[in-house]
Scaffold this active site. Structure first.
Site, mmCIF file in Angstrom:
data_model
loop_
_atom_site.group_PDB
_atom_site.id
_atom_site.type_symbol
_atom_site.label_atom_id
_atom_site.label_comp_id
_atom_site.label_asym_id
_atom_site.label_seq_id
_atom_site.Cartn_x
_atom_site.Cartn_y
_atom_site.Cartn_z
ATOM 1 N N ARG A 147 -14.217 -47.394 -4.619
ATOM 2 C CA ARG A 147 -14.809 -48.892 -4.453
ATOM 3 C C ARG A 147 -14.566 -49.497 -5.779
ATOM 4 O O ARG A 147 -14.810 -50.631 -6.061
ATOM 5 C CB ARG A 147 -16.285 -48.435 -4.452
ATOM 6 C CG ARG A 147 -16.737 -47.775 -3.500
ATOM 7 C CD ARG A 147 -18.272 -47.350 -3.531
ATOM 8 N NE ARG A 147 -19.210 -48.523 -3.613
ATOM 9 C CZ ARG A 147 -19.965 -49.036 -2.463
ATOM 10 N NH1 ARG A 147 -19.946 -48.528 -1.237
ATOM 11 N NH2 ARG A 147 -20.373 -49.941 -2.777
ATOM 12 N N TYR A 150 -13.107 -53.263 -6.151
ATOM 13 C CA TYR A 150 -14.097 -54.342 -6.138
ATOM 14 C C TYR A 150 -15.020 -54.415 -7.342
ATOM 15 O O TYR A 150 -15.014 -55.357 -7.811
ATOM 16 C CB TYR A 150 -14.729 -54.271 -4.677
ATOM 17 C CG TYR A 150 -15.823 -55.022 -4.630
ATOM 18 C CD1 TYR A 150 -15.450 -56.578 -4.025
ATOM 19 C CD2 TYR A 150 -17.080 -54.886 -4.723
ATOM 20 C CE1 TYR A 150 -16.251 -57.496 -3.883
ATOM 21 C CE2 TYR A 150 -18.193 -55.940 -4.329
ATOM 22 C CZ TYR A 150 -17.629 -57.175 -4.162
ATOM 23 O OH TYR A 150 -18.761 -58.195 -3.801
ATOM 24 N N ASP A 151 -15.464 -53.204 -7.574
ATOM 25 C CA ASP A 151 -16.615 -53.162 -8.765
ATOM 26 C C ASP A 151 -15.916 -53.462 -9.920
ATOM 27 O O ASP A 151 -16.386 -54.663 -10.822
ATOM 28 C CB ASP A 151 -17.147 -51.822 -8.794
ATOM 29 C CG ASP A 151 -17.710 -51.264 -7.422
ATOM 30 O OD1 ASP A 151 -17.492 -51.992 -6.380
ATOM 31 O OD2 ASP A 151 -18.030 -49.917 -7.680
ATOM 32 N N VAL A 193 -26.641 -54.249 7.606
ATOM 33 C CA VAL A 193 -27.316 -55.162 8.494
ATOM 34 C C VAL A 193 -26.647 -55.504 9.864
ATOM 35 O O VAL A 193 -27.201 -55.220 10.809
ATOM 36 C CB VAL A 193 -27.799 -56.445 7.792
ATOM 37 C CG1 VAL A 193 -28.520 -57.169 8.705
ATOM 38 C CG2 VAL A 193 -28.777 -55.962 6.698
ATOM 39 N N PHE A 196 -26.041 -52.287 11.941
ATOM 40 C CA PHE A 196 -27.301 -51.875 12.555
ATOM 41 C C PHE A 196 -27.527 -52.640 13.807
ATOM 42 O O PHE A 196 -28.089 -52.144 14.804
ATOM 43 C CB PHE A 196 -28.461 -51.707 11.719
ATOM 44 C CG PHE A 196 -28.526 -50.428 10.721
ATOM 45 C CD1 PHE A 196 -27.504 -49.757 10.626
ATOM 46 C CD2 PHE A 196 -29.692 -50.272 9.953
ATOM 47 C CE1 PHE A 196 -27.581 -48.795 9.850
ATOM 48 C CE2 PHE A 196 -29.797 -48.998 9.012
ATOM 49 C CZ PHE A 196 -28.459 -48.476 9.021
ATOM 50 N N GLN A 214 -31.387 -43.607 0.835
ATOM 51 C CA GLN A 214 -31.037 -44.424 -0.093
ATOM 52 C C GLN A 214 -31.708 -45.766 0.268
ATOM 53 O O GLN A 214 -31.756 -46.189 1.326
ATOM 54 C CB GLN A 214 -29.492 -44.714 -0.145
ATOM 55 C CG GLN A 214 -28.747 -44.964 1.066
ATOM 56 C CD GLN A 214 -28.540 -43.921 2.047
ATOM 57 O OE1 GLN A 214 -29.229 -42.954 2.272
ATOM 58 N NE2 GLN A 214 -27.326 -44.025 2.800
ATOM 59 N N ARG A 216 -31.722 -50.398 -0.317
ATOM 60 C CA ARG A 216 -30.961 -51.610 -0.665
ATOM 61 C C ARG A 216 -32.287 -52.675 -0.509
ATOM 62 O O ARG A 216 -33.358 -52.441 -0.006
ATOM 63 C CB ARG A 216 -30.096 -51.883 0.413
ATOM 64 C CG ARG A 216 -28.910 -50.876 0.416
ATOM 65 C CD ARG A 216 -28.019 -51.134 -0.805
ATOM 66 N NE ARG A 216 -26.790 -50.217 -0.671
ATOM 67 C CZ ARG A 216 -26.983 -49.025 -1.337
ATOM 68 N NH1 ARG A 216 -27.741 -48.299 -1.853
ATOM 69 N NH2 ARG A 216 -25.540 -48.127 -1.094
ATOM 70 N N ASP A 278 -21.168 -44.289 -3.113
ATOM 71 C CA ASP A 278 -22.098 -45.193 -2.550
ATOM 72 C C ASP A 278 -23.331 -45.164 -3.379
ATOM 73 O O ASP A 278 -23.896 -43.964 -3.439
ATOM 74 C CB ASP A 278 -22.490 -44.811 -1.194
ATOM 75 C CG ASP A 278 -23.189 -45.653 -0.255
ATOM 76 O OD1 ASP A 278 -22.476 -46.718 -0.040
ATOM 77 O OD2 ASP A 278 -24.717 -45.526 0.209
ATOM 78 N N PRO A 279 -23.882 -46.264 -3.784
ATOM 79 C CA PRO A 279 -25.066 -46.432 -4.731
ATOM 80 C C PRO A 279 -26.392 -45.804 -4.055
ATOM 81 O O PRO A 279 -26.541 -45.908 -2.833
ATOM 82 C CB PRO A 279 -25.199 -47.668 -5.128
ATOM 83 C CG PRO A 279 -23.940 -48.253 -4.924
ATOM 84 C CD PRO A 279 -23.387 -47.646 -3.964
#
Length: 319
Positions: A147, A150-151, A193, A196, A214, A216, A278-279
């Site tokens: 990641r 991007y980060d 989102v 799902f 987790q 969000r 993944d956070p």
């Protein structure tokens, strides 16, 4: 007679993307001339098709990793793939988009003396050890993980923005965007989102990664765009970075159940391994935005999910 005194020439990079298209629409409605710039890696003409005939809208195919020469008063730099599936497809190009793109847009702002906005991200906080995350938190980011393109690209872009301000006196604005959703999200972007909703509408298993606990925080797109505009119009002395997001926090299981309920889906929930880095938590501290911009999100999760679901229903039927 038209009011030319308040009309600005505004460049929006990534203007055909999810957020960019909504921003184009908003600023056109506010009476400005818009240059929508996109290379169409993740953006699509469908997002801005309804704007193409507007007399104050111009579409330009261009990649921000190459210099651009236009005359503008303001720049919103949104160009960069923002979902893991897209930004990991070509990680070197992702880093170039954030870093070279920032350099090129800052160079343009320096030449034209334009005010410039950087769409940064909550991913600069990494997998946080502080919760919720205030702007003063420096983050916990893996610099060599999948990641990182991007980060770390977004972190470097922030560095460049503040160095251009210190060295060249540029009028900069930096927003750290937390999870945003709404119509025109890409159906295959891998974000939770859209994943799902599409899975629920197809009555396919809804995929949870890890144990689904987790968290969000989900901000509806209209609320976020209002935050963008308020930040850009704020006093020149307020640069940010400022968190823009909805502080309401939900587990992935809670989100899945709400999507199932709103869609009437028969989908079951399944679990897969958690992706690398993944956070575990993500929630904005929006104290600064409330104080400096008088901004806070108004749309509750259920209210925003409804038009988002309608959008995906139409998209799936059209396909």
């Amino acid at each position: 007679m038209e009011n030319y005194s308040r009309r600005s020439r505004i460049l929006i990079t990534g203007g055909a993307g999810f957020l960019g298209s909504h921003l184009c629409e908003r600023l056109l409605n506010d009476g400005h001339d818009i240059i929508c710039l996109d290379n169409f890696f993740t953006g699509t003409k469908d997002n801005i098709a309804h704007l193409l005939d507007h007399p104050h809208f111009e579409l330009m195919r261009h990649d921000v990793t190459f210099p651009l020469y236009v005359e503008v008063d303001e720049i919103y730099n949104l160009a960069c793939p923002a979902s893991p599936i897209h930004y990991q497809f070509d990680p070197v190009q992702t880093t170039k988009t954030s870093v070279h793109g920032a350099i090129n847009m800052l160079g343009l702002a320096k030449r034209t003396r334009a005010k410039i906005f950087q769409a940064s991200t909550s991913e600069v906080y990494g997998d946080p050890e502080v919760h919720p995350q205030p702007e003063s938190y420096w983050g916990k980011v893996n610099p060599i993980g999948p990641r990182s393109c991007y980060d770390e690209g977004k972190r470097c872009a922030e560095t460049l923005f503040f160095d251009y301000r210190r060295q060249h006196g540029l009028n900069i604005k930096v927003a750290r965007i937390f999870n945003t959703y709404g119509p025109r999200m890409h159906p295959n972007d891998g974000r939770v989102v859209s994943n799902f909703i599409v899975q629920a509408l197809r009555h396919e298993p809804i995929t949870l990664y890890g144990d689904g606990t987790q968290t969000r925080s989900f901000c509806y797109v209209d609320d976020l765009i209002e935050g963008f505009v308020r930040l850009m119009n704020a006093d020149d002395g307020f640069t940010g970075p400022v968190n823009l997001g909805n502080p309401g926090e939900f587990t992935m299981i809670e989100l899945a159940e709400r999507v199932k309920g709103l869609t009437g889906s028969r989908s079951e929930l399944i679990h897969k391994p958690l992706p690398t880095d993944d956070p575990k938590q993500r929630q904005p501290d929006t104290t600064l935005a409330r104080a400096q911009l008088e901004w806070e999100p108004a749309v509750k999760l259920e209210e925003g999910l409804q038009p988002t679901i309608v959008y995906f229903e139409r998209l799936l039927k059209a396909r």
